[in-house]
Scaffold this motif. Structure first.
Motif, PDB file in Angstrom:
ATOM      1  N   CYS A 211       9.814 -10.945  16.944  1.00 40.48           N
ATOM      2  CA  CYS A 211       8.154 -10.379  16.381  1.00 40.48           C
ATOM      3  C   CYS A 211       8.404  -9.411  15.390  1.00 40.48           C
ATOM      4  O   CYS A 211       7.553  -9.118  14.729  1.00 40.48           O
ATOM      5  N   ALA A 212       9.545  -8.916  15.622  1.00 42.18           N
ATOM      6  CA  ALA A 212       9.847  -7.690  14.557  1.00 42.18           C
ATOM      7  C   ALA A 212      10.143  -8.083  13.277  1.00 42.18           C
ATOM      8  O   ALA A 212      10.792  -9.143  13.197  1.00 42.18           O
ATOM      9  N   ARG A 213       9.937  -7.331  12.172  1.00 40.46           N
ATOM     10  CA  ARG A 213      10.338  -7.618  10.974  1.00 40.46           C
ATOM     11  C   ARG A 213      11.636  -7.198  10.886  1.00 40.46           C
ATOM     12  O   ARG A 213      12.176  -6.114  11.310  1.00 40.46           O
ATOM     13  N   GLY A 214      12.590  -7.969   9.966  1.00 37.33           N
ATOM     14  CA  GLY A 214      13.911  -7.620   9.914  1.00 37.33           C
ATOM     15  C   GLY A 214      14.588  -8.635  10.849  1.00 37.33           C
ATOM     16  O   GLY A 214      15.727  -8.411  11.832  1.00 37.33           O
ATOM     17  N   GLN A 215      14.478 -10.117  10.738  1.00 34.61           N
ATOM     18  CA  GLN A 215      15.170 -10.933  11.289  1.00 34.61           C
ATOM     19  C   GLN A 215      16.754 -10.890  11.160  1.00 34.61           C
ATOM     20  O   GLN A 215      17.451 -10.544   9.985  1.00 34.61           O
ATOM     21  N   ALA A 216      17.542 -11.496  12.005  1.00 37.29           N
ATOM     22  CA  ALA A 216      19.214 -11.204  11.841  1.00 37.29           C
ATOM     23  C   ALA A 216      19.095 -12.221  10.493  1.00 37.29           C
ATOM     24  O   ALA A 216      18.697 -13.213   9.932  1.00 37.29           O
ATOM     25  N   ASP A 217      20.406 -11.907   9.732  1.00 37.97           N
ATOM     26  CA  ASP A 217      20.664 -12.283   8.537  1.00 37.97           C
ATOM     27  C   ASP A 217      21.104 -13.862   8.615  1.00 37.97           C
ATOM     28  O   ASP A 217      20.748 -14.581   7.768  1.00 37.97           O
ATOM     29  N   ASP A 218      21.655 -14.214   9.685  1.00 38.08           N
ATOM     30  CA  ASP A 218      22.074 -15.779   9.830  1.00 38.08           C
ATOM     31  C   ASP A 218      20.795 -16.764   9.936  1.00 38.08           C
ATOM     32  O   ASP A 218      21.025 -17.976   9.921  1.00 38.08           O
ATOM     33  N   TRP A 219      19.436 -16.507   9.836  1.00 40.26           N
ATOM     34  CA  TRP A 219      18.387 -17.213   9.854  1.00 40.26           C
ATOM     35  C   TRP A 219      18.347 -17.676   8.556  1.00 40.26           C
ATOM     36  O   TRP A 219      17.801 -18.710   8.028  1.00 40.26           O
ATOM     37  N   PHE A 220      18.771 -17.100   7.523  1.00 41.53           N
ATOM     38  CA  PHE A 220      18.536 -17.286   5.982  1.00 41.53           C
ATOM     39  C   PHE A 220      20.161 -17.871   5.520  1.00 41.53           C
ATOM     40  O   PHE A 220      21.225 -17.222   5.530  1.00 41.53           O
ATOM     41  N   GLU A 221      19.946 -19.087   4.853  1.00 45.91           N
ATOM     42  CA  GLU A 221      21.210 -19.672   4.159  1.00 45.91           C
ATOM     43  C   GLU A 221      21.299 -18.779   2.706  1.00 45.91           C
ATOM     44  O   GLU A 221      20.134 -18.623   2.126  1.00 45.91           O
ATOM     45  N   SER A 222      22.393 -18.383   2.527  1.00 45.90           N
ATOM     46  CA  SER A 222      22.480 -17.478   1.310  1.00 45.90           C
ATOM     47  C   SER A 222      23.921 -17.825   0.677  1.00 45.90           C
ATOM     48  O   SER A 222      24.835 -18.267   1.204  1.00 45.90           O
ATOM     49  N   ASP A 223      23.973 -17.490  -0.531  1.00 44.53           N
ATOM     50  CA  ASP A 223      25.487 -17.232  -1.233  1.00 44.53           C
ATOM     51  C   ASP A 223      25.945 -15.843  -1.178  1.00 44.53           C
ATOM     52  O   ASP A 223      26.653 -15.589  -2.071  1.00 44.53           O
ATOM     53  N   GLY A 224      25.504 -14.956  -0.220  1.00 46.22           N
ATOM     54  CA  GLY A 224      25.550 -13.563  -0.128  1.00 46.22           C
ATOM     55  C   GLY A 224      24.505 -12.591  -1.111  1.00 46.22           C
ATOM     56  O   GLY A 224      24.719 -11.460  -0.501  1.00 46.22           O
ATOM     57  N   GLN A 225      23.991 -13.157  -1.545  1.00 39.94           N
ATOM     58  CA  GLN A 225      22.797 -12.455  -2.194  1.00 39.94           C
ATOM     59  C   GLN A 225      21.601 -12.420  -1.418  1.00 39.94           C
ATOM     60  O   GLN A 225      20.651 -13.178  -1.292  1.00 39.94           O
ATOM     61  N   ILE A 226      21.446 -11.633  -0.509  1.00 40.26           N
ATOM     62  CA  ILE A 226      20.419 -11.236   0.456  1.00 40.26           C
ATOM     63  C   ILE A 226      20.117  -9.924   0.720  1.00 40.26           C
ATOM     64  O   ILE A 226      21.043  -9.131   0.957  1.00 40.26           O
ATOM     65  N   THR A 227      18.849  -9.328   0.763  1.00 38.96           N
ATOM     66  CA  THR A 227      18.522  -8.208   1.579  1.00 38.96           C
ATOM     67  C   THR A 227      18.988  -8.134   2.898  1.00 38.96           C
ATOM     68  O   THR A 227      18.297  -8.832   3.585  1.00 38.96           O
ATOM     69  N   LYS A 228      19.756  -7.150   3.368  1.00 40.03           N
ATOM     70  CA  LYS A 228      20.421  -7.114   4.577  1.00 40.03           C
ATOM     71  C   LYS A 228      19.134  -6.822   5.792  1.00 40.03           C
ATOM     72  O   LYS A 228      18.641  -6.118   5.310  1.00 40.03           O
ATOM     73  N   ARG A 229      19.557  -7.331   6.952  1.00 40.00           N
ATOM     74  CA  ARG A 229      18.345  -7.009   7.858  1.00 40.00           C
ATOM     75  C   ARG A 229      18.198  -5.417   8.105  1.00 40.00           C
ATOM     76  O   ARG A 229      16.775  -5.207   8.045  1.00 40.00           O
ATOM     77  N   PRO A 230      18.774  -4.424   8.227  1.00 42.40           N
ATOM     78  CA  PRO A 230      18.175  -3.077   8.293  1.00 42.40           C
ATOM     79  C   PRO A 230      17.387  -2.635   6.783  1.00 42.40           C
ATOM     80  O   PRO A 230      16.467  -2.175   7.000  1.00 42.40           O
ATOM     81  N   ILE A 231      17.870  -3.041   5.785  1.00 36.70           N
ATOM     82  CA  ILE A 231      17.180  -2.692   4.545  1.00 36.70           C
ATOM     83  C   ILE A 231      15.894  -3.441   4.522  1.00 36.70           C
ATOM     84  O   ILE A 231      14.879  -3.155   3.641  1.00 36.70           O
ATOM     85  N   ILE A 250      10.214 -10.527  -6.762  1.00 36.01           N
ATOM     86  CA  ILE A 250      10.828 -10.972  -7.931  1.00 36.01           C
ATOM     87  C   ILE A 250      12.154 -10.530  -7.705  1.00 36.01           C
ATOM     88  O   ILE A 250      12.661  -9.520  -7.208  1.00 36.01           O
ATOM     89  N   GLY A 251      12.872 -11.598  -8.128  1.00 33.68           N
ATOM     90  CA  GLY A 251      14.529 -11.855  -7.789  1.00 33.68           C
ATOM     91  C   GLY A 251      14.747 -12.227  -6.594  1.00 33.68           C
ATOM     92  O   GLY A 251      15.384 -11.441  -5.472  1.00 33.68           O
ATOM     93  N   GLY A 252      14.478 -13.125  -6.112  1.00 35.00           N
ATOM     94  CA  GLY A 252      14.089 -13.728  -4.721  1.00 35.00           C
ATOM     95  C   GLY A 252      15.393 -13.719  -3.913  1.00 35.00           C
ATOM     96  O   GLY A 252      15.599 -13.469  -2.498  1.00 35.00           O
ATOM     97  N   GLY A 253      16.653 -14.146  -4.614  1.00 29.99           N
ATOM     98  CA  GLY A 253      17.860 -14.193  -3.757  1.00 29.99           C
ATOM     99  C   GLY A 253      17.865 -15.449  -2.764  1.00 29.99           C
ATOM    100  O   GLY A 253      17.948 -16.309  -3.132  1.00 29.99           O
ATOM    101  N   SER A 254      17.735 -14.827  -1.421  1.00 25.41           N
ATOM    102  CA  SER A 254      17.825 -16.111  -0.265  1.00 25.41           C
ATOM    103  C   SER A 254      16.380 -16.263  -0.125  1.00 25.41           C
ATOM    104  O   SER A 254      16.025 -17.184   0.774  1.00 25.41           O
TER     105      SER A 254
END
Length: 393
Positions: A211-231, A250-254
């Motif tokens: 329920c908190a913001r900052g889901q675990a990174d592995d919820w999102f498929e990515s090529d490495g271009q992702i705003t990591k969970r703490p940030i 702007i600059g969506g990444g994942s």
């Protein structure tokens, strides 16, 4: 125009006011199934066409006559009421609801309706359920057709919630009523009939979204271009979503920022701009899988790709940061628009430093370190520091 809510019990479930409005009508208009529930109508009847939108013009052509429009249950809870009301002035219509399907189901099961998630999936994917899937959650789902019951059980199984108890209501309250209760993994091979509603008591070892913001990174498929969970958690806090606001990412990444923005509240909207087609496609897939398929994904380079988008209340720049983009935002967006930008390179940091000096706002630098093996011991491994600027134009 009278908007008359109707249950499967037909005339029996109508109030005196609903009956009076129906008796006063020159024309009764509604789906064939609803008209069939009312025996002995003396007035003219019109079957609402498919698709639904085609009936609006036909109904508007009846202005000045006494028309009763038949809809399901409570017209203004996942019903046609709001759509109809948008096309008529306040004094041109009145509504006569009956208990909604949600209310009937809750009363049958003894569920507290205010603690139950109620979702209409007539024209929406089952993945809209994903944020609500957690053990102990209760959900009432309206489905478009009987075949959706099997699809729902299959979806819950795929998410790890095959132990969910399903209570399936067909033609609830009417002479065709049938109620079936079963674990999702043991769904009987029956021919379920419309109208159908399913109450889900969620159970199983499946994964639940926080329920908190900052889901675990592995919820999102990515090529490495992702705003990591703490940030990402820090960025969502800076974006500070308020109900009914619209975000430009702007600059969506994942797509993680836009997706988590939408997960904050069902009224929020977001548009993501991503220059790389493969990333844009991945963003749309992530959004659909995580239940926010209404994220608008635009393939292109800002600011050119921003043309035609609804104006934002908030803008996040996670990629493509440059002076030209910031100047375009300053010149084209309304006073009061909130802006948050993250930078990781020296060049983008310089852009934010100059913008901060010119426009003010809040500028901060954040570094995150994680424990990492260091020989036989452990040490800290630092990620690239992030510079974040936030300002209200």
């Amino acid at each position: 125009m009278s908007i008359i809510g109707l249950g499967e019990d037909g005339l029996k479930g109508l109030s005196c006011a609903s009956r009076s409005a129906l008796e006063a009508a020159e024309i009764v208009m509604g789906p064939a199934r609803h008209i069939g529930l009312l025996e002995g109508l003396a007035c003219e009847t019109l079957t609402w066409p498919v698709p639904f939108a085609d009936g609006i013009a036909q109904l508007m052509g009846l202005r000045g006559r006494r028309v009763a429009v038949l809809v399901s249950g409570d017209p203004f809870w996942y019903g046609a009421g709001a759509t109809l009301a948008r096309h008529f002035a306040p004094g041109e219509w009145q509504s006569f609801p009956v208990p909604s399907t949600f209310a009937r189901v809750a009363n049958h099961l003894g569920w507290s309706l205010e603690n139950t998630r109620c979702i209409g999936l007539h024209a929406a994917p089952l993945a809209r359920l994903r944020p609500d899937l957690a053990p102990g959650v209760r959900v009432i789902v309206l489905l478009r057709e009987g075949g959706g019951v099997r699809d729902l059980a299959t979806y819950l199984d795929a998410q790890g919630y095959a132990e969910t108890t399903l209570t399936i209501f067909e033609a609830l309250g009417g002479p065709r009523q049938r109620i079936t209760q079963t674990p999702a993994q043991e769904l009987p091979d029956l021919d379920y009939q419309h109208p159908v509603c399913v109450a889900c008591d969620i159970a199983g070892p499946g994964r639940a979204m926080s329920c908190a913001r900052g889901q675990a990174d592995d919820w999102f498929e990515s090529d490495g271009q992702i705003t990591k969970r703490p940030i990402r958690a820090m960025t969502l806090s800076a974006l500070a979503p308020v109900p009914f606001e619209h975000l430009w990412d702007i600059g969506g990444g994942s797509g993680s920022i836009g997706i988590e923005w939408l997960l904050c509240h069902p009224s929020l909207r977001a548009s993501t701009v991503e220059p790389r087609p493969e990333r844009a496609a991945r963003i749309a897939e992530n959004a659909a899988r995580l239940g926010v398929d209404h994220l608008r994904v635009v393939t292109g380079i800002a600011p050119d790709a921003l043309a035609g988008l609804d104006r934002p209340d908030v803008v996040f720049i996670g990629g493509g940061l440059c002076d030209d983009l910031l100047h375009w935002i300053e010149e084209n967006l309304a006073s009061g628009t909130r802006l948050v930008a993250n930078a990781v390179t020296l060049e983008s940091e310089a852009v934010l430093s100059g913008a901060h000096g010119r426009l003010g706002g809040d500028l901060m630098r954040v570094a995150v370190s994680r424990s990492h093996p260091l020989g036989a011991a452990r040490g800290w491994k630092a990620s690239y520091p992030i510079v974040q600027w936030s300002v209200t134009l």
